[in-house]
Write a protein that holds these residues in place. Structure first.
Motif, PDB file in Angstrom:
ATOM      1  N   PHE A   1       0.859  -1.193   0.000  1.00 32.95           N
ATOM      2  CA  PHE A   1       0.000   0.000   0.000  1.00 32.95           C
ATOM      3  C   PHE A   1       0.895   1.243   0.000  1.00 32.95           C
ATOM      4  CE2 PHE A   1      -2.467  -3.295   2.207  1.00 32.95           C
ATOM      5  CZ  PHE A   1      -3.631  -3.278   1.444  1.00 32.95           C
TER       6      PHE A   1
ATOM      7  N   TRP B   1      -4.532   5.108   4.225  1.00 33.99           N
ATOM      8  CA  TRP B   1      -5.960   5.143   3.868  1.00 33.99           C
ATOM      9  C   TRP B   1      -6.310   4.092   2.820  1.00 33.99           C
ATOM     10  CZ3 TRP B   1      -7.419   5.962  -1.127  1.00 33.99           C
ATOM     11  CH2 TRP B   1      -6.553   6.649  -1.976  1.00 33.99           C
TER      12      TRP B   1
ATOM     13  N   LYS C   1      -5.272   1.013   2.747  1.00 33.95           N
ATOM     14  CA  LYS C   1      -5.589  -0.222   3.484  1.00 33.95           C
ATOM     15  C   LYS C   1      -7.011  -0.168   4.037  1.00 33.95           C
ATOM     16  CE  LYS C   1      -0.969   0.091   5.459  1.00 33.95           C
ATOM     17  NZ  LYS C   1      -0.186   0.188   6.688  1.00 33.95           N
ATOM     18  N   ARG C   2      -7.347   1.006   4.584  1.00 35.60           N
ATOM     19  CA  ARG C   2      -8.677   1.152   5.194  1.00 35.60           C
ATOM     20  C   ARG C   2      -9.770   1.004   4.128  1.00 35.60           C
ATOM     21  NH1 ARG C   2      -7.001   0.336  10.050  1.00 35.60           N
ATOM     22  NH2 ARG C   2      -9.074   0.904  10.828  1.00 35.60           N
ATOM     23  N   VAL C   3      -9.529   1.595   2.956  1.00 35.52           N
ATOM     24  CA  VAL C   3     -10.527   1.525   1.878  1.00 35.52           C
ATOM     25  C   VAL C   3     -10.738   0.084   1.431  1.00 35.52           C
ATOM     26  CG1 VAL C   3     -10.925   2.079  -0.560  1.00 35.52           C
ATOM     27  CG2 VAL C   3     -10.288   3.881   1.039  1.00 35.52           C
ATOM     28  N   LEU C   4      -9.638  -0.655   1.284  1.00 31.54           N
ATOM     29  CA  LEU C   4      -9.764  -2.063   0.899  1.00 31.54           C
ATOM     30  C   LEU C   4     -10.631  -2.804   1.915  1.00 31.54           C
ATOM     31  CD1 LEU C   4      -8.630  -4.589  -0.839  1.00 31.54           C
ATOM     32  CD2 LEU C   4      -7.070  -4.857   1.072  1.00 31.54           C
ATOM     33  N   ALA C   5     -10.291  -2.656   3.193  1.00 32.83           N
ATOM     34  CA  ALA C   5     -10.997  -3.408   4.236  1.00 32.83           C
ATOM     35  C   ALA C   5     -12.444  -2.928   4.397  1.00 32.83           C
ATOM     36  CB  ALA C   5     -10.237  -3.290   5.557  1.00 32.83           C
ATOM     37  N   LEU C   6     -12.673  -1.623   4.235  1.00 32.65           N
ATOM     38  CA  LEU C   6     -14.040  -1.105   4.346  1.00 32.65           C
ATOM     39  C   LEU C   6     -14.927  -1.629   3.215  1.00 32.65           C
ATOM     40  CD1 LEU C   6     -13.277   2.592   5.385  1.00 32.65           C
ATOM     41  CD2 LEU C   6     -14.497   0.895   6.766  1.00 32.65           C
TER      42      LEU C   6
ATOM     43  N   LEU D   1     -14.639  -4.585   1.775  1.00 33.92           N
ATOM     44  CA  LEU D   1     -14.965  -5.987   2.045  1.00 33.92           C
ATOM     45  C   LEU D   1     -15.988  -6.104   3.173  1.00 33.92           C
ATOM     46  CD1 LEU D   1     -11.452  -7.709   1.721  1.00 33.92           C
ATOM     47  CD2 LEU D   1     -13.201  -7.374  -0.017  1.00 33.92           C
ATOM     48  N   THR D   2     -15.827  -5.298   4.227  1.00 36.49           N
ATOM     49  CA  THR D   2     -16.723  -5.424   5.378  1.00 36.49           C
ATOM     50  C   THR D   2     -18.108  -4.841   5.081  1.00 36.49           C
ATOM     51  OG1 THR D   2     -15.685  -3.409   6.236  1.00 36.49           O
ATOM     52  CG2 THR D   2     -14.948  -5.491   7.168  1.00 36.49           C
TER      53      THR D   2
ATOM     54  N   TYR E   1      -7.316   2.988  -5.637  1.00 38.27           N
ATOM     55  CA  TYR E   1      -8.049   3.008  -4.369  1.00 38.27           C
ATOM     56  C   TYR E   1      -8.964   4.223  -4.241  1.00 38.27           C
ATOM     57  CZ  TYR E   1      -5.644  -1.163  -2.810  1.00 38.27           C
ATOM     58  OH  TYR E   1      -5.198  -2.460  -2.705  1.00 38.27           O
TER      59      TYR E   1
ATOM     60  N   TRP F   1     -11.983   2.754  -5.524  1.00 38.50           N
ATOM     61  CA  TRP F   1     -12.594   1.889  -4.503  1.00 38.50           C
ATOM     62  C   TRP F   1     -13.349   2.723  -3.458  1.00 38.50           C
ATOM     63  CZ3 TRP F   1     -11.163  -3.442  -2.588  1.00 38.50           C
ATOM     64  CH2 TRP F   1     -10.779  -4.274  -3.655  1.00 38.50           C
ATOM     65  N   PHE F   2     -12.794   3.876  -3.107  1.00 39.26           N
ATOM     66  CA  PHE F   2     -13.448   4.749  -2.139  1.00 39.26           C
ATOM     67  C   PHE F   2     -14.769   5.269  -2.699  1.00 39.26           C
ATOM     68  CE2 PHE F   2     -14.148   9.154  -0.692  1.00 39.26           C
ATOM     69  CZ  PHE F   2     -14.336   8.923   0.665  1.00 39.26           C
TER      70      PHE F   2
ATOM     71  N   LEU G   1     -11.583  -4.873  10.292  1.00 39.48           N
ATOM     72  CA  LEU G   1     -10.704  -4.134   9.375  1.00 39.48           C
ATOM     73  C   LEU G   1      -9.245  -4.510   9.622  1.00 39.48           C
ATOM     74  CD1 LEU G   1     -12.295  -0.556   9.643  1.00 39.48           C
ATOM     75  CD2 LEU G   1     -12.747  -2.292   7.894  1.00 39.48           C
TER      76      LEU G   1
ATOM     77  N   ILE H   1      -8.369  -7.970   8.214  1.00 34.85           N
ATOM     78  CA  ILE H   1      -8.273  -7.961   6.747  1.00 34.85           C
ATOM     79  C   ILE H   1      -6.959  -7.314   6.300  1.00 34.85           C
ATOM     80  CG2 ILE H   1      -9.267  -6.954   4.658  1.00 34.85           C
ATOM     81  CD1 ILE H   1     -12.042  -7.270   6.066  1.00 34.85           C
ATOM     82  N   ILE H   2      -6.633  -6.180   6.907  1.00 34.08           N
ATOM     83  CA  ILE H   2      -5.404  -5.477   6.517  1.00 34.08           C
ATOM     84  C   ILE H   2      -4.180  -6.341   6.818  1.00 34.08           C
ATOM     85  CG2 ILE H   2      -3.929  -3.508   7.084  1.00 34.08           C
ATOM     86  CD1 ILE H   2      -6.623  -1.916   7.496  1.00 34.08           C
TER      87      ILE H   2
END
Lengths: 216, 196
Positions: A25, A29, A31-36, A38-39, A68, A71-72, B42, B45-46
């Motif tokens: 990454f 931010w 990383k956060r966008v990727l995980a957000l 998926l969740t 990303y 993605w956001f 989160l 996942i990260i």
């Protein structure tokens, strides 16, 4: 849809420019966008709807945004379209209404990532084509989602492999059901796609669903 | 918030947070406050994508295929099951295809569990537009010159089948262990744009 995302064969989009020792990454931010994605997407949208949302970003923005950033943008679009957030909540950042329960909790992440979301399905219909058949990619121009690239439309190839039936993105992206269809790898020679200046030894292989194809 | 602020300055000196960092922070707070997102999920996942998956996994698959002909045969017949033998699972929605040729360009989608998240260049317009029409030129930019009489195959993966190229084994590597072989296998060779 005939969007700028369907860019195979275009010229003039700049140098490839690989980065030496590239990090996974480039900013926290991302990383956060990727995980957000998926969740928030868990139980709300599927991979095809996710791709289609990115395609729906207006072309000039799509070309300017980083991966990303797209993605956001997709996250906000689908969170509202799928009823997780209201447009006003997205605008103000202030939560309204009742508190929800997370669909994907930390204890289930490993299992969900390991299990994945297989898209192969059993269907009753027999495959229309078999390996070795000559097929033409139909000249389809849907305004919705499709995985048939423009550069292959109207071109003739040969069935190289049959993969059984897979979820059909053109339907699934619009939450209109999985509508699984037979999926084939089709081999197109480079001259068929790009003209006689292309090397006759080269070929492009595409994974195409049966509704994209007709007998040649 | 104070903790994040400290992290930020730890990573980036005195630069102010970027516009994107602020916008993502705001959306994350909203999704957590609404009860849509479990913040602990989160982090898991990260951690997974930053540290647990990556091209080292794919390199182990390639090294095993080079060392063990029976494994290679299983890999070619059913890649998804064969990589599971090494403890790797395919990602959401995927099957895995294996391409047995160094002049094969596995295009457009990479299998995250064995190659990790793809690099920026792989997801950007210049590569995505050129790989299908000018694969020889693209490979030349990565230092791979392909003779005119050699067939080049591009796999523009349009479905959920992700492709991993098993590159040709480097010359002079006969005595090496599987671990040593895995050290030689690069991500770009498994995408197909580079030779070993």
């Amino acid at each position: 849809m005939n969007g700028v995302h369907d860019m195979g064969g275009m010229h003039g989009l700049g140098p490839i420019a690989p980065e030496a020792d590239e990090p996974v990454f480039h900013a926290d931010w991302e990383k956060r966008v990727l995980a957000l994605n998926l969740t928030t997407g868990a139980g709300r949208w599927n991979i095809d709807a996710g791709r289609h949302a990115i395609e729906r970003i207006p072309g000039p923005d799509y070309l300017r945004m980083s991966y990303y950033e797209k993605w956001f943008t997709r996250l906000g679009m689908l969170a509202v379209e799928r009823g997780a957030l209201t447009a006003r909540e997205l605008e103000t950042g202030k939560p309204e209404g009742p508190k929800l329960t997370p669909a994907l909790t930390a204890d289930r992440v490993a299992a969900v990532l390991a299990h994945g979301g297989p898209v192969d399905r059993r269907i009753d219909a027999a495959p229309a084509f078999e390996v070795g058949d000559a097929v033409r990619a139909r000249n389809l121009n849907p305004t919705g989602h499709t995985r048939l690239p423009r550069y292959a439309r109207g071109r003739t190839g040969v069935i190289d492999r049959h993969h059984g039936a897979h979820v059909f993105p053109d339907s699934n992206a619009h939450f209109a059901g999985e509508d699984p269809r037979h999926l084939y790898t089709v081999r197109f020679t480079a001259p068929e796609l790009w003209g006689e200046a292309a090397s006759p030894r080269d070929a492009v292989y595409l994974d195409l669903w049966e509704p994209y194809l007709e007998r040649a | 918030m104070a903790h994040d602020h400290d992290d930020y300055h730890h990573d980036h000196g005195q630069d102010p947070p970027s516009d994107m960092a602020l916008r993502v922070k705001a959306l994350e707070s909203l999704l957590v406050d609404k009860g849509i997102v479990d913040p602990a999920a989160l982090d898991v996942i990260i951690e997974t994508y930053e540290h647990k998956v990556g091209p080292r996994n794919g390199a182990r698959v390639v090294a095993r295929a080079w060392s063990d002909p029976a494994y290679r045969a299983r890999l070619m017949a059913d890649a998804t099951t064969a990589i599971a033998e090494l403890g790797f699972a395919v990602d959401p929605g995927e099957a895995l295809g294996i391409l047995d040729d160094f002049v094969t360009l596995g295009g457009h989608l990479v299998p995250w569990p064995v190659l990790g998240l793809p690099p920026v260049w792989y997801k950007a317009a210049p590569y995505r537009s050129r790989a299908v029409i000018d694969p020889r030129g693209v490979m030349a930019e990565f230092g791979t010159r392909v003779a005119d009489d050699v067939e080049v195959r591009v796999w523009d993966s349009t479905a959920e089948i992700r492709y991993l190229v098993v590159p040709q084994r480097s010359a002079g590597t006969d005595g090496l262990t599987e671990d040593q072989l895995a050290d030689l296998v690069t991500r770009d060779s498994m995408i197909g744009v580079a030779r070993l």
